[in-house]
Design an enzyme around this catalytic site. Structure first.
Site, PDB file in Angstrom:
ATOM      1  N   SER A  67     -31.614  70.198 -32.425  1.00 50.98           N
ATOM      2  CA  SER A  67     -31.412  71.223 -33.447  1.00 50.98           C
ATOM      3  C   SER A  67     -32.493  71.063 -34.493  1.00 50.98           C
ATOM      4  O   SER A  67     -33.059  69.977 -34.660  1.00 50.98           O
ATOM      5  CB  SER A  67     -30.044  71.027 -34.109  1.00 50.98           C
ATOM      6  OG  SER A  67     -29.950  71.785 -35.297  1.00 50.98           O
TER       7      SER A  67
ATOM      8  N   ALA B  14     -26.968  62.653 -35.402  1.00 49.72           N
ATOM      9  CA  ALA B  14     -26.725  62.719 -33.950  1.00 49.72           C
ATOM     10  C   ALA B  14     -27.922  63.328 -33.226  1.00 49.72           C
ATOM     11  O   ALA B  14     -28.398  62.796 -32.220  1.00 49.72           O
ATOM     12  CB  ALA B  14     -25.461  63.531 -33.665  1.00 49.72           C
TER      13      ALA B  14
ATOM     14  N   ASP C 264     -14.435  65.639 -21.460  1.00 47.30           N
ATOM     15  CA  ASP C 264     -15.026  65.462 -22.782  1.00 47.30           C
ATOM     16  C   ASP C 264     -16.213  64.513 -22.621  1.00 47.30           C
ATOM     17  O   ASP C 264     -16.020  63.330 -22.323  1.00 47.30           O
ATOM     18  CB  ASP C 264     -13.964  64.876 -23.722  1.00 47.30           C
ATOM     19  CG  ASP C 264     -14.531  64.432 -25.064  1.00 47.30           C
ATOM     20  OD1 ASP C 264     -15.735  64.642 -25.307  1.00 47.30           O
ATOM     21  OD2 ASP C 264     -13.762  63.868 -25.873  1.00 47.30           O
ATOM     22  N   VAL C 265     -17.415  65.015 -22.827  1.00 42.61           N
ATOM     23  CA  VAL C 265     -18.620  64.205 -22.574  1.00 42.61           C
ATOM     24  C   VAL C 265     -18.658  62.934 -23.429  1.00 42.61           C
ATOM     25  O   VAL C 265     -19.272  61.943 -23.052  1.00 42.61           O
ATOM     26  CB  VAL C 265     -19.927  65.003 -22.801  1.00 42.61           C
ATOM     27  CG1 VAL C 265     -20.077  66.124 -21.791  1.00 42.61           C
ATOM     28  CG2 VAL C 265     -20.040  65.521 -24.230  1.00 42.61           C
TER      29      VAL C 265
ATOM     30  N   TYR D  50     -24.405  65.565 -38.136  1.00 42.70           N
ATOM     31  CA  TYR D  50     -25.047  66.351 -37.073  1.00 42.70           C
ATOM     32  C   TYR D  50     -26.546  66.046 -37.011  1.00 42.70           C
ATOM     33  O   TYR D  50     -27.124  65.878 -35.934  1.00 42.70           O
ATOM     34  CB  TYR D  50     -24.798  67.836 -37.344  1.00 42.70           C
ATOM     35  CG  TYR D  50     -25.157  68.773 -36.214  1.00 42.70           C
ATOM     36  CD1 TYR D  50     -24.436  68.772 -35.014  1.00 42.70           C
ATOM     37  CD2 TYR D  50     -26.199  69.698 -36.354  1.00 42.70           C
ATOM     38  CE1 TYR D  50     -24.756  69.659 -33.990  1.00 42.70           C
ATOM     39  CE2 TYR D  50     -26.518  70.585 -35.336  1.00 42.70           C
ATOM     40  CZ  TYR D  50     -25.791  70.563 -34.158  1.00 42.70           C
ATOM     41  OH  TYR D  50     -26.098  71.440 -33.136  1.00 42.70           O
TER      42      TYR D  50
ATOM     43  N   SER E  64     -19.513  76.556 -21.441  1.00 42.49           N
ATOM     44  CA  SER E  64     -18.581  77.687 -21.385  1.00 42.49           C
ATOM     45  C   SER E  64     -18.900  78.805 -22.373  1.00 42.49           C
ATOM     46  O   SER E  64     -18.550  79.954 -22.156  1.00 42.49           O
ATOM     47  CB  SER E  64     -17.142  77.203 -21.607  1.00 42.49           C
ATOM     48  OG  SER E  64     -16.995  76.627 -22.886  1.00 42.49           O
TER      49      SER E  64
END
Length: 243
Positions: free
Chosen positions: A141, A157, A60-61, A154, A10
């Site tokens: 990332s 992940a 929500d994945v 993060y 989105s």
């Protein structure tokens, strides 16, 4: 009907990817979002404006049951639809020093990126294998490649997603399915708007933040037939930040 699903589609990089895929008009675009319906509708409007087709899927994945339920219902309503492209873009940050990190901030970040990848990809993977064609693109990332202080959750992940990308790529390559990861550096989006751009760009050899559209161009290439001999790769798009 050939489809591409973009999770977290989105806003930001996700929206840019939906728009870029819409420009190429190869796919019906499935725009996943978790909470911001207004933004999801705006993305869909831009997709349609470009002469492509699309629809919004709210889930929500990181929630296995919810993801299964929504995707199963969609597949039953669209029995002839074939998802060829999966862009696992949904991700959140809950930054802070590890010594003060709350367990829920650890879990939430890991669940969204890692369980999100599992829940969506695992739902479609057998169909991709049967069709002997697919493109799976995982948004990681710079944090997942080199680690970033204040982002242990993060980085964990996204680093795990790098490992998953390389392993899955080897499992499915014979079936003409590629699995790659895209690792953006500092990209100008809602997620980075709090950052001090003037200060940070001194670290970036290109001396600027990247644009979401530049990341989307790379994703669109990896989602195309032109990239068929590239798999198991982590492609950095970061202005040379640690080259």
């Amino acid at each position: 009907m050939k489809c591409a699903i973009v999770t977290g589609g989105s806003r930001g990089i996700g929206r840019a990817i939906c728009i870029k895929l819409a420009e190429e008009k190869n796919y019906h675009i499935l725009i996943n979002y978790a909470s911001n319906e207004t933004a999801a509708k705006e993305t869909l409007a831009k997709v349609v404006e470009l002469g492509a087709t699309g629809e919004i899927l709210k889930f929500d994945v990181g929630n296995t049951e919810e993801t299964q339920a929504v995707l199963t219902e969609w597949q039953e309503k669209n029995p002839d639809a074939v998802v060829e492209v999966i862009v696992n873009n949904a991700g959140i940050t809950r930054d802070g020093l590890f010594m003060w990190m709350q367990k829920e901030d650890w879990n939430h970040v890991i669940n969204t990126s890692l369980d999100g990848f599992f829940n969506v990809t695992n739902f479609f993977i057998q169909k991709l294998l049967r069709n002997k064609y697919g493109r799976i693109i995982n948004m990681v990332s710079v944090s997942g490649v080199k680690g970033t202080a204040g982002q242990t959750n993060y980085s964990a992940a996204k680093g795990a997603l790098v490992g998953a990308t390389k392993a899955l790529a080897q499992e499915v390559a014979k079936r003409n399915i590629t699995v790659n990861a895209v690792a953006p550096g500092f990209i100008r989006t809602d997620m980075t708007q709090e950052f001090n751009e003037e200060e940070l760009k001194a670290m970036i050899p290109a001396n600027r933040f990247g644009e979401a559209e530049e990341v989307a161009d790379l994703v669109a290439f990896l989602a195309s037939r032109k990239s068929s001999y590239i798999t198991g790769e982590v492609i950095n798009i970061n202005g040379g930040i640690y080259s």
